[in-house]
Design a protein around this motif. Structure first.
Motif, short mmCIF file in Angstrom:
data_model
loop_
_atom_site.label_atom_id
_atom_site.label_comp_id
_atom_site.label_asym_id
_atom_site.label_seq_id
_atom_site.Cartn_x
_atom_site.Cartn_y
_atom_site.Cartn_z
N HIS A 129 3.87 24.61 -16.50
CA HIS A 129 3.78 24.26 -15.09
C HIS A 129 2.89 23.05 -14.82
N GLU A 130 1.88 22.81 -15.66
CA GLU A 130 1.00 21.68 -15.40
C GLU A 130 1.66 20.33 -15.68
N TYR A 131 2.87 20.37 -16.25
CA TYR A 131 3.60 19.13 -16.51
C TYR A 131 4.76 18.93 -15.52
N ARG A 132 4.90 19.82 -14.56
CA ARG A 132 5.93 19.66 -13.54
C ARG A 132 5.69 18.38 -12.76
N MET A 133 6.75 17.82 -12.20
CA MET A 133 6.63 16.50 -11.59
C MET A 133 5.60 16.46 -10.47
N ALA A 134 5.54 17.48 -9.64
CA ALA A 134 4.57 17.49 -8.54
C ALA A 134 3.15 17.39 -9.07
N ALA A 135 2.87 18.10 -10.16
CA ALA A 135 1.53 18.07 -10.75
C ALA A 135 1.24 16.70 -11.36
N MET A 136 2.25 16.10 -12.00
CA MET A 136 2.06 14.78 -12.61
C MET A 136 1.84 13.72 -11.54
N VAL A 137 2.53 13.85 -10.41
CA VAL A 137 2.38 12.87 -9.33
C VAL A 137 0.94 12.88 -8.80
N VAL A 138 0.36 14.06 -8.66
CA VAL A 138 -1.02 14.15 -8.18
C VAL A 138 -1.98 13.53 -9.18
N LEU A 139 -1.74 13.72 -10.46
CA LEU A 139 -2.60 13.10 -11.47
C LEU A 139 -2.61 11.58 -11.32
N ASP A 140 -1.48 11.02 -10.91
CA ASP A 140 -1.38 9.57 -10.75
C ASP A 140 -2.18 9.05 -9.56
N THR A 141 -2.62 9.94 -8.67
CA THR A 141 -3.44 9.50 -7.53
C THR A 141 -4.93 9.43 -7.90
N MET A 142 -5.29 9.93 -9.05
CA MET A 142 -6.69 9.97 -9.46
C MET A 142 -7.11 8.65 -10.10
N THR A 143 -8.41 8.39 -10.11
CA THR A 143 -8.92 7.26 -10.88
C THR A 143 -8.81 7.63 -12.36
N PRO A 144 -8.76 6.64 -13.26
CA PRO A 144 -8.71 6.97 -14.69
C PRO A 144 -9.81 7.92 -15.15
N PRO A 145 -11.09 7.71 -14.77
CA PRO A 145 -12.12 8.67 -15.22
C PRO A 145 -11.90 10.07 -14.66
N GLN A 146 -11.49 10.19 -13.40
CA GLN A 146 -11.22 11.51 -12.83
C GLN A 146 -10.12 12.22 -13.62
N ARG A 147 -9.09 11.50 -13.93
CA ARG A 147 -7.95 12.09 -14.63
C ARG A 147 -8.37 12.57 -16.02
N VAL A 148 -9.10 11.75 -16.74
CA VAL A 148 -9.54 12.14 -18.07
C VAL A 148 -10.46 13.36 -17.99
N ALA A 149 -11.41 13.35 -17.06
CA ALA A 149 -12.33 14.48 -16.93
C ALA A 149 -11.59 15.77 -16.60
N PHE A 150 -10.63 15.68 -15.68
CA PHE A 150 -9.90 16.87 -15.25
C PHE A 150 -9.00 17.41 -16.36
N VAL A 151 -8.22 16.54 -16.97
CA VAL A 151 -7.28 17.00 -18.01
C VAL A 151 -8.02 17.57 -19.20
N LEU A 152 -9.07 16.91 -19.64
CA LEU A 152 -9.79 17.38 -20.82
C LEU A 152 -10.57 18.66 -20.54
N HIS A 153 -11.25 18.73 -19.39
CA HIS A 153 -12.05 19.93 -19.13
C HIS A 153 -11.20 21.10 -18.64
N ASP A 154 -10.45 20.89 -17.57
CA ASP A 154 -9.70 22.01 -16.98
C ASP A 154 -8.48 22.37 -17.82
N GLY A 155 -7.93 21.40 -18.52
CA GLY A 155 -6.74 21.67 -19.32
C GLY A 155 -7.03 22.09 -20.74
N LEU A 156 -8.10 21.55 -21.32
CA LEU A 156 -8.37 21.78 -22.74
C LEU A 156 -9.75 22.36 -23.01
N ALA A 157 -10.53 22.60 -21.96
CA ALA A 157 -11.86 23.19 -22.09
C ALA A 157 -12.80 22.34 -22.95
#
Length: 306
Positions: free
Chosen positions: A108-136
């Motif tokens: 579900h985290e790769y569904r298009m709606a979720a990917m679109v929201v990731l594209d609204t983030m700054t690069p550092p925000q995206r990296v921090a979120f994906v690595l911490h919330d997605g991969l701990a």
């Protein structure tokens, strides 16, 4: 023997690395490039320097993707219209030998709606979120990748979570398919009011063509406006599912759930005037909430129907 063993170990992590890279960049090509670059860096690193190969490779891929994200931010400055992540498109029936991305994007985290929201983030925000919330991944390790303090990395993830909070909760494949087919049946009537009833009141439509063909330059919001826009595209391009349609569509899986591919296998000269399109959807409350019109051929490298 050592080289062959290292290659086998790397291949055992390829699916994981592709999943991380695609979620970080929103680009199939950039994800594949990042994974290949990580292999080259691994081959040039002494193994005594690596304690945990999976963690080491994840860090390397994240650094490479951060550079890609910053380059993409520069490209967006001259991009025409809206920017969507590249879709991963496969057949409606899972392949007997699926590639790694085909399997990954069914989560579900790769569904298009979720990917679109990731594209609204700054690069550092995206990296921090994906690595911490997605991969701990711990914040001190993320901080090292980003070149900030651990507290700053934590705050980046907090801000990213606020953006993700607006994404519709994932629905079952059955509910998603029913909503999409209801919309297509409504579009076949040609009546804007009927189409609007198949759309969520807060529906949005985002088109991405970079000026190559007709789509929405701005985000279209509201069921009635979207209904009129969709019917206009159908009329302009003669979109339908019959063999004699000027632009024929077929069902496909777009980032894990039912979507459409248009004109991919054009055979007539008339059809060749129109580039391929991929349309993905998101569903909320049993109605189509998000429509994502991917009409830039340069972003359709993730189409893998065969």
């Amino acid at each position: 023997m050592v080289a062959a063993l290292l290659a086998d170990l790397f291949e055992s992590h390829r699916a994981h690395l592709l999943s991380v890279a695609y979620r970080l960049t929103g680009s199939v090509g950039d994800a594949e490039d990042a994974v290949q670059e990580s292999w080259l860096r691994l081959a040039g690193t002494h193994q005594s320097e690596i304690d945990d190969l999976r963690a080491w490779l994840t860090t390397v891929v994240s650094r490479i993707c951060l550079d890609h994200l910053r380059s993409a931010a520069t490209r967006r400055e001259t991009y025409v219209g809206q920017w969507l992540p590249e879709p991963v498109v496969t057949g409606v029936t899972p392949s007997s030998t699926p590639d790694p991305l085909e399997s990954v994007v069914r989560r579900h985290e790769y569904r298009m709606a979720a990917m679109v929201v990731l594209d609204t983030m700054t690069p550092p925000q995206r990296v921090a979120f994906v690595l911490h919330d997605g991969l701990a991944v711990p914040f001190d390790e993320i901080a090292e990748i980003l070149g900030v303090s651990a507290d700053a990395a934590r705050q980046l993830a907090v801000r990213a979570r606020k953006a993700v909070a607006g994404v519709p909760a994932p629905v079952s494949d059955g509910e998603h398919e029913a909503a999409v087919r209801r919309l297509l049946a409504a579009l076949a009537t040609g009546d804007a009011g009927t189409v609007a009833k198949a759309l969520h009141p807060d529906a949005v439509l985002i088109g991405d063509a970079n000026g190559t063909t007709s789509t929405a330059v701005n985000i279209v919001g509201g069921a009635e406006k979207i209904a009129r826009f969709m019917l206009g595209l159908i009329d302009k391009y003669g979109i339908g599912d019959s063999d004699d349609a000027a632009t024929r569509y077929e069902f496909a899986t777009v980032n894990g759930q039912l979507g459409l591919v248009m004109n991919l296998d054009s055979e007539t000269e008339e059809q060749d005037w129109h580039p391929a399109r991929v349309v993905g959807f998101a569903v909320r409350d049993g109605l189509v909430w998000g429509t994502y019109d991917h009409a830039n051929p340069a972003k359709l490298t993730g189409v893998r129907l065969s």
